[in-house]
Design an enzyme around this catalytic site. Structure first.
Site, PDB file in Angstrom:
ATOM      1  N   HIS A 174     -10.327   1.067  -8.741  1.00 33.57           N
ATOM      2  CA  HIS A 174     -11.396   0.889  -7.740  1.00 33.57           C
ATOM      3  C   HIS A 174     -12.441   1.970  -8.007  1.00 33.57           C
ATOM      4  O   HIS A 174     -12.186   3.160  -7.794  1.00 33.57           O
ATOM      5  CB  HIS A 174     -10.812   0.997  -6.331  1.00 33.57           C
ATOM      6  N   HIS A 266      -5.335   6.206  -6.632  1.00 38.39           N
ATOM      7  CA  HIS A 266      -6.385   5.596  -5.803  1.00 38.39           C
ATOM      8  C   HIS A 266      -6.877   6.559  -4.728  1.00 38.39           C
ATOM      9  O   HIS A 266      -6.343   7.644  -4.537  1.00 38.39           O
ATOM     10  CB  HIS A 266      -5.821   4.353  -5.093  1.00 38.39           C
ATOM     11  N   GLU A 342      -2.222   7.319  -3.082  1.00 36.45           N
ATOM     12  CA  GLU A 342      -3.489   7.240  -2.339  1.00 36.45           C
ATOM     13  C   GLU A 342      -3.888   8.629  -1.835  1.00 36.45           C
ATOM     14  O   GLU A 342      -3.114   9.297  -1.154  1.00 36.45           O
ATOM     15  CB  GLU A 342      -3.352   6.302  -1.134  1.00 36.45           C
TER      16      GLU A 342
HETATM   17 ZN    ZN Z   1      -7.970   1.737  -4.496  1.00 36.00          ZN
END
Ligand code: ZN
Length: 382
Positions: A174, A266, A342
Site C-alpha cells: 500500500h 504495513h 501494522e
Molecule cells: Zn496496508
C-alpha cells in the site's frame, strides 16, 4: 497590529506529492483537497509544500474532502506532520469536523512541507538499495518491474546455501504506508551494523527483502493502489503480469526460493497501536503455526515497548480468511509463519510521543526488535 497575509503558493509536483488546490484567497485558511489514486477512488495520502508563509503567524490548511476519504473514521485522533527541512518532522494541531481535516502551523519559516506521514522518497529508496548492495553478503538478487516500469528490488542477505531458512520481508504494497519502507531501512541498518543478533540470524537463515512493492503508487502519492488502480494486497490469488506485475514478481521469486517466514509490513490508518495479524482463518492453519505466531508476538513484546498484542484486527473465523491477502496466501502456500505487521499513522498509544507520534525513527527501531525476535526463532521455523 494586524498582519496582512499574502496568499500562499502550494506545490505537490514532486515525488509522493498529492494535493489539489481549491482556494488560496484566505491565507489564514487555505482550502485544499486530496487527489484520488490513478484509476481508483481511493484517497487519504497527502503531501505538499506551502511557500509564502508569514513567520510568527498561524496558517491553517483545510482538506475539504477528508470526510469522503477511504478511511474517514481514521481522522479522529490524527495529527498531521510538518517539516521545514524535510528531515525533522513534527506533529501539528489538527481537527476533523466530519467533513474537513484542518491543521494549523505556527510558522517559523516562509516555507514548510506537510504530509500524512513522514514520506519515504524514491531518491532515498535508490540510495538505500545502493547502500544495501555495499554490505558484505548482501546482493541484489532480482529486479521486478512495476506497471510504469519502475524497478522493484529484491535484496538477499546470505548465500542461499541449501538448508538455510528463508525469511521474507516485503513493504509498502500500500503505497501511502511510508512507515513500511522506513521499517525496511531500519532492517538494512542492522544488517550493515552486523551485530551479534544479525550474525546469529544469518548463520542459519537468509533474508529476502523487497523494500518497496509499489513504486508507482508511492511516487504518484497514492494511498492504496498501483498505477492500474489495483490494491496489491488483494491480488495474491490472481496476480498477473498485466494488472499486478508487482505481486506476480514477488510470488514468482518466492516459488523459486521458498519461504520459511513471511512478514508483510504495513501502516494502519485507524488503530493507534503497533500490532500483527496472522493466518488463523487459513484452511491450512495448524497448532504449529499458532504456536509460532504466539512465540513471535511474545518475544517482540519482551524486546520493545513499541509493540503490543491487545489491540488489532478482529480474528478471522476458522477457514474464513481472505486468501487474496499476501499474509494468508503466502502462509497457506508455504505452510510457514506468516504475519502482517501494522504500524500506526497516529501513535502507539502504549508509549506515546507528543512531538512525533509514530515516526520514521520508531519504524526503523522496531525493525531491529523484529530482527532480534526472528533471530531467536530460526531453529523453530521448521
Ligand atoms: Zn496496508
Amino acid at each position: 497590529m494586524t498582519v496582512t497575509l499574502s496568499p500562499l503558493t502550494l506545490d505537490c509536483d514532486f515525488d509522493a506529492g498529492n494535493i489539489q488546490v481549491l482556494d488560496t484567497r484566505d491565507p489564514g485558511r487555505t482550502r485544499l483537497a486530496i487527489r484520488a489514486d490513478t484509476h481508483s477512488d481511493h484517497f487519504q495520502w497527502f503531501h505538499f509544500k506551502a511557500s509564502g508563509l508569514t513567520p510568527g503567524q498561524i496558517h491553517a490548511f483545510s482538506l475539504d474532502n477528508a470526510g469522503k476519504s477511504s478511511y474517514n473514521k481514521a481522522w479522529s485522533g490524527y495529527q498531521a506532520v510538518a517539516s521545514y527541512d524535510q528531515r525533522q518532522w513534527f506533529r501539528i494541531p489538527t481537527r476533523f469536523d466530519g467533513q474537513a481535516l484542518v491543521f494549523e502551523l505556527y510558522a517559523q519559516h516562509a516555507q514548510a512541507w506537510f504530509a500524512y506521514f513522514e514520506p519515504y522518497s524514491r531518491a532515498r529508496h535508490n540510495q538505500l538499495i545502493e547502500r544495501a548492495r555495499q554490505i558484505p553478503g548482501v546482493e541484489l538478487l532480482a529486479t521486478g518491474r512495476s506497471v510504469e516500469g519502475r524497478d522493484i528490488a529484491l535484496l538477499r542477505a546470505g548465500d542461499g546455501a541449501p538448508g538455510k531458512r528463508k525469511i521474507w520481508l516485503i513493504a509498502q504494497q500500500h503505497p501511502g504506508e511510508h512507515m513500511a519502507e522506513w521499517f525496511l531501512e531500519g532492517l538494512i541498518d542492522r544488517l550493515q551494523a552486523n551485530d551479534a543478533a544479525v550474525r546469529q540470524l544469518l548463520a542459519s537463515a537468509d533474508l529476502y527483502l523487497i523494500p518497496n512493492m509499489n513504486p508507482d503508487g508511492a511516487f504518484r502519492g497514492h494511498l492504496r493502489t498501483n498505477f492500474n488502480g489495483k490494491d496489491l494486497n488483494r491480488a495474491w490469488q490472481d496476480a498477473s503480469i498485466e494488472h499486478t506485475p508487482e505481486v506476480f514478481f514477488a510470488q514468482t521469486q518466492m516459488k523459486q526460493q521458498g519461504v520459511d517466514l513471511f512478514l508483510d509490513v504495513h501502516g494502519d490508518e485507524e488503530i493507534p497501536f503497533v500490532f500483527t495479524a496472522g493466518c488463523e482463518g487459513n484452511p491450512g492453519y495448524t497448532p504449529r503455526l499458532a504456536a509460532l505466531e504466539n512465540t513471535f508476538r511474545t518475544t517482540l513484546c519482551s524486546l520493545t515497548a513499541d509493540f503490543q498484542t491487545t489491540h488489532g484486527y478482529p480474528l478471522d473465523a476458522p477457514g474464513k480468511a481472505n486468501m487474496a491477502l499476501a499474509c494468508n496466501a503466502v502462509g497457506e502456500a508455504h505452510d510457514c509463519l506468516s504475519l502482517t505487521l501494522e504500524m500506526p499513522f497516529k501513535d502507539h498509544d502504549d508509549a506515546p510521543n507528543a512531538v512525533t507520534g509514530w515516526s520514521a525513527e520508531r519504524s526503523r527501531a522496531l525493525a531491529g526488535a523484529v530482527l532480534e525476535t526472528v533471530a531467536t526463532m530460526v531453529a523453530q521455523l521448521r
